[in-house]
Design a protein around this motif. Structure first.
Motif, PDB file in Angstrom:
ATOM      1  N   LEU A  46       0.828  -1.202   0.000  1.00  0.00           N
ATOM      2  CA  LEU A  46       0.000   0.000   0.000  1.00  0.00           C
ATOM      3  C   LEU A  46       0.865   1.255   0.000  1.00  0.00           C
ATOM      4  O   LEU A  46       0.615   2.192  -0.765  1.00  0.00           O
ATOM      5  N   MET A  47       1.887   1.281   0.827  1.00  0.00           N
ATOM      6  CA  MET A  47       2.788   2.434   0.870  1.00  0.00           C
ATOM      7  C   MET A  47       3.483   2.627  -0.473  1.00  0.00           C
ATOM      8  O   MET A  47       3.638   3.753  -0.953  1.00  0.00           O
ATOM      9  N   ALA A  49       2.336   1.683  -3.402  1.00  0.00           N
ATOM     10  CA  ALA A  49       1.330   2.147  -4.370  1.00  0.00           C
ATOM     11  C   ALA A  49       1.131   3.648  -4.258  1.00  0.00           C
ATOM     12  O   ALA A  49       1.088   4.362  -5.272  1.00  0.00           O
ATOM     13  N   LEU A  50       1.027   4.141  -3.054  1.00  0.00           N
ATOM     14  CA  LEU A  50       0.858   5.581  -2.848  1.00  0.00           C
ATOM     15  C   LEU A  50       2.085   6.356  -3.324  1.00  0.00           C
ATOM     16  O   LEU A  50       1.963   7.414  -3.954  1.00  0.00           O
ATOM     17  N   ALA A  51       3.260   5.817  -3.050  1.00  0.00           N
ATOM     18  CA  ALA A  51       4.498   6.472  -3.487  1.00  0.00           C
ATOM     19  C   ALA A  51       4.619   6.468  -5.010  1.00  0.00           C
ATOM     20  O   ALA A  51       5.051   7.454  -5.611  1.00  0.00           O
ATOM     21  N   GLU A  53       2.088   6.388  -7.156  1.00  0.00           N
ATOM     22  CA  GLU A  53       1.124   7.371  -7.658  1.00  0.00           C
ATOM     23  C   GLU A  53       1.680   8.787  -7.565  1.00  0.00           C
ATOM     24  O   GLU A  53       1.545   9.574  -8.506  1.00  0.00           O
ATOM     25  N   LYS A  54       2.307   9.093  -6.459  1.00  0.00           N
ATOM     26  CA  LYS A  54       2.853  10.438  -6.271  1.00  0.00           C
ATOM     27  C   LYS A  54       4.050  10.689  -7.196  1.00  0.00           C
ATOM     28  O   LYS A  54       4.132  11.728  -7.849  1.00  0.00           O
ATOM     29  N   ASP A  57       2.710  10.556 -10.875  1.00  0.00           N
ATOM     30  CA  ASP A  57       1.551  11.419 -11.092  1.00  0.00           C
ATOM     31  C   ASP A  57       0.402  10.740 -11.838  1.00  0.00           C
ATOM     32  O   ASP A  57      -0.021  11.169 -12.920  1.00  0.00           O
ATOM     33  N   GLU A  59      -3.105   7.673 -10.826  1.00  0.00           N
ATOM     34  CA  GLU A  59      -3.770   6.867  -9.807  1.00  0.00           C
ATOM     35  C   GLU A  59      -4.020   5.472 -10.349  1.00  0.00           C
ATOM     36  O   GLU A  59      -4.329   5.307 -11.529  1.00  0.00           O
TER      37      GLU A  59
END
Length: 82
Positions: A46-47, A49-51, A53-54, A57, A59
């Motif tokens: 999960l971490m 995936a968020l990284a 995405e950021k 740029d 989702e």
């Protein structure tokens, strides 16, 4: 963005968020299995995936990061979106 560039950025993210175990991140290839070989936990996934995405740029949307079995599938998914 080229495959190799995406792979290198992905390795850096992995080092940052999943450094709780001894993994030679420099030896990660497109064929490396995310869960079996790297042993990512669900929280680390999960971490990551968020990284991702950021960093890139975009989702993931409806698709969850757990469907990616190897590094290659993640890299090519990112390449299609950047």
């Amino acid at each position: 963005m080229e495959i190799e560039e995406i792979l290198e950025k992905l390795k850096e993210l992995m080092k940052k968020f999943c450094n709780s175990r001894e993994v030679d991140y420099d030896s990660i290839t497109l064929e490396t299995k995310v869960f079996e070989e790297l042993g990512f936990t669900s929280l680390e996934t999960l971490m990551m995936a968020l990284a991702i995405e950021k960093e890139f740029d975009f989702e993931f949307g409806e698709i969850g990061p757990s469907v990616f079995k190897d590094v290659k599938s993640i890299v090519y998914y990112i390449k299609e979106r950047v």
